[in-house]
Design an enzyme around this catalytic site. Structure first.
Site, PDB file in Angstrom:
ATOM      1  N   SER A 118      47.323  46.430  35.013  1.00 39.28           N
ATOM      2  CA  SER A 118      45.953  46.375  34.513  1.00 39.28           C
ATOM      3  C   SER A 118      45.991  46.089  33.017  1.00 39.28           C
ATOM      4  CB  SER A 118      45.212  47.671  34.852  1.00 39.28           C
ATOM      5  OG  SER A 118      43.821  47.529  34.625  1.00 39.28           O
ATOM      6  N   HIS A 147      44.734  45.978  41.738  1.00 43.27           N
ATOM      7  CA  HIS A 147      44.133  47.309  41.833  1.00 43.27           C
ATOM      8  C   HIS A 147      43.956  47.676  43.309  1.00 43.27           C
ATOM      9  CE1 HIS A 147      43.302  46.213  37.690  1.00 43.27           C
ATOM     10  NE2 HIS A 147      43.000  47.473  37.438  1.00 43.27           N
ATOM     11  N   GLU A 175      45.594  38.920  38.861  1.00 42.37           N
ATOM     12  CA  GLU A 175      44.793  39.871  39.627  1.00 42.37           C
ATOM     13  C   GLU A 175      43.595  40.270  38.777  1.00 42.37           C
ATOM     14  OE1 GLU A 175      44.270  43.315  38.960  1.00 42.37           O
ATOM     15  OE2 GLU A 175      45.546  43.458  37.184  1.00 42.37           O
TER      16      GLU A 175
END
Length: 344
Positions: free
Chosen positions: A139, A314, A244
């Site tokens: 992230s 995630h 992502e």
């Protein structure tokens, strides 16, 4: 304020006046950290969002201990500065201190959030080159794992954070890469039908078949594009790009992919692996392309292998992906084959 904190604050102040720059033409020599082993000490850092309760820190500590590690908390892991886990100087101090500490064998982020790009100028890259160690997270950690690799050549890891769900799938992939130095094939599981006639989850979609080799770069799309034009922007030439995202309206995903294209990054890659774009939907009151349409428009013209649906992002079960390691993409099969060890 400690001496190290004062040095970090001064480094951040000095860096604020530096102009944006592009990646150096000559990449640094590739570095590999020593593999982690049971009994090693892992430093728990919090370079992004604050953690407001005690229990998450305890859960993260116990998870790392269950993996076989001793755990040392960063001095500022519970600090707070607005939404951040302490001031920029505090957060970077824990990173620099652990890389300089011979009794700490690796660093892993407690959680993601935001704020990693703020501390990139004050990281002690010379120290990291002298004492390469495991660094992992995902992230917002996209900033650190790419920025540190770009500046030092160290293979870093887009991996679960300490607070991720350490289920058997995630643990097995983490151990294979980081502790065993294996060359796993990163491939979504097949045949998991559940109560369905066909597999409905963790499916692969091939956008353009083919094979290609390159060094892995990427991570969270928003964080990656936020680094554009800086000295921490990774080298895209001949790379395998993985992406992502979570909780972004599709028109914003469009804008970010446009940034990648405008910088020339997309035209340089050898292949693209699209992970999970979780809860990326049209915003209320907005018309939008679908993700299918968006990915087709940006990636098909590249004429390189592309597939979608990799277990990166995630999600509950996730791959550990070594940033900077050589890999081969097979878009028809939906796989990434690691071609060299990521640790020594």
């Amino acid at each position: 304020m400690s001496l190290l904190s004062r040095r970090s604050a001064l480094a951040l102040t000095a860096a604020a006046s530096l102009p944006l720059s592009t990646a150096a033409s000559t990449p640094p020599a590739l570095l590999r950290a020593p593999r982690l082993k049971a009994g090693d000490t892992v430093g728990l850092i919090s370079p992004a969002h604050a953690t407001y309760e005690r229990e998450p820190v305890q859960i993260a500590t116990e998870a790392l201990q269950a993996l076989g590690f001793k755990v040392r908390h960063g001095q500022h892991v519970r600090a707070r500065h607005g939404h951040l886990a302490g001031t920029d100087a505090q957060r970077v101090e824990d990173i620099n201190r652990f890389f300089a500490d011979d009794t700490v064998h690796g660093l892993i982020a407690l959680t993601g959030g935001s704020g990693g790009t703020r501390i990139l100028p004050a990281i002690d890259y010379d120290q990291i080159r002298r004492t390469p160690k495991f660094l992992g997270g995902f992230s917002d950690l996209t900033a650190l794992v790419n920025g540190i690799h770009q500046q030092t050549g160290l293979i870093t890891f887009h991996s679960p954070t300490a607070l991720s769900q350490w289920n058997a799938f995630s643990v097995d992939h983490f151990k294979a890469l980081v502790m065993q130095g294996s060359l796993p094939l990163l491939k979504n599981p097949t045949g998991e039908l559940g109560d369905h006639l066909v597999q409905t989850g963790d499916r692969i979609q091939t956008l353009r078949p083919g094979k290609a080799r390159g060094r892995l770069i990427g991570g969270n799309l928003a964080v990656l594009t936020a680094m554009a034009g800086s000295a921490y922007w990774p080298r895209f030439h001949g790379a395998i790009l993985f992406l992502e995202e979570i909780n972004e309206y599709i028109y914003r995903v469009d804008r970010m992919l446009s940034t990648l294209r405008l910088t020339g990054a997309l035209n340089q890659v050898a292949g693209v692996v699209i992970g999970q774009f979780t809860k990326c939907e049209p915003g209320e009151g907005f018309g939008a392309l679908t993700l299918d349409e968006l990915f087709d428009e940006y990636f098909l013209p590249l004429n390189v292998p592309v597939y979608r649906g990799a277990m990166i992002g995630h999600i509950r079960r996730k791959f550990t992906v070594p940033v900077g390691a050589l890999a081969e993409i097979d878009a028809a099969a939906g796989t990434l084959q690691l071609l060299e060890p990521s640790v020594v």
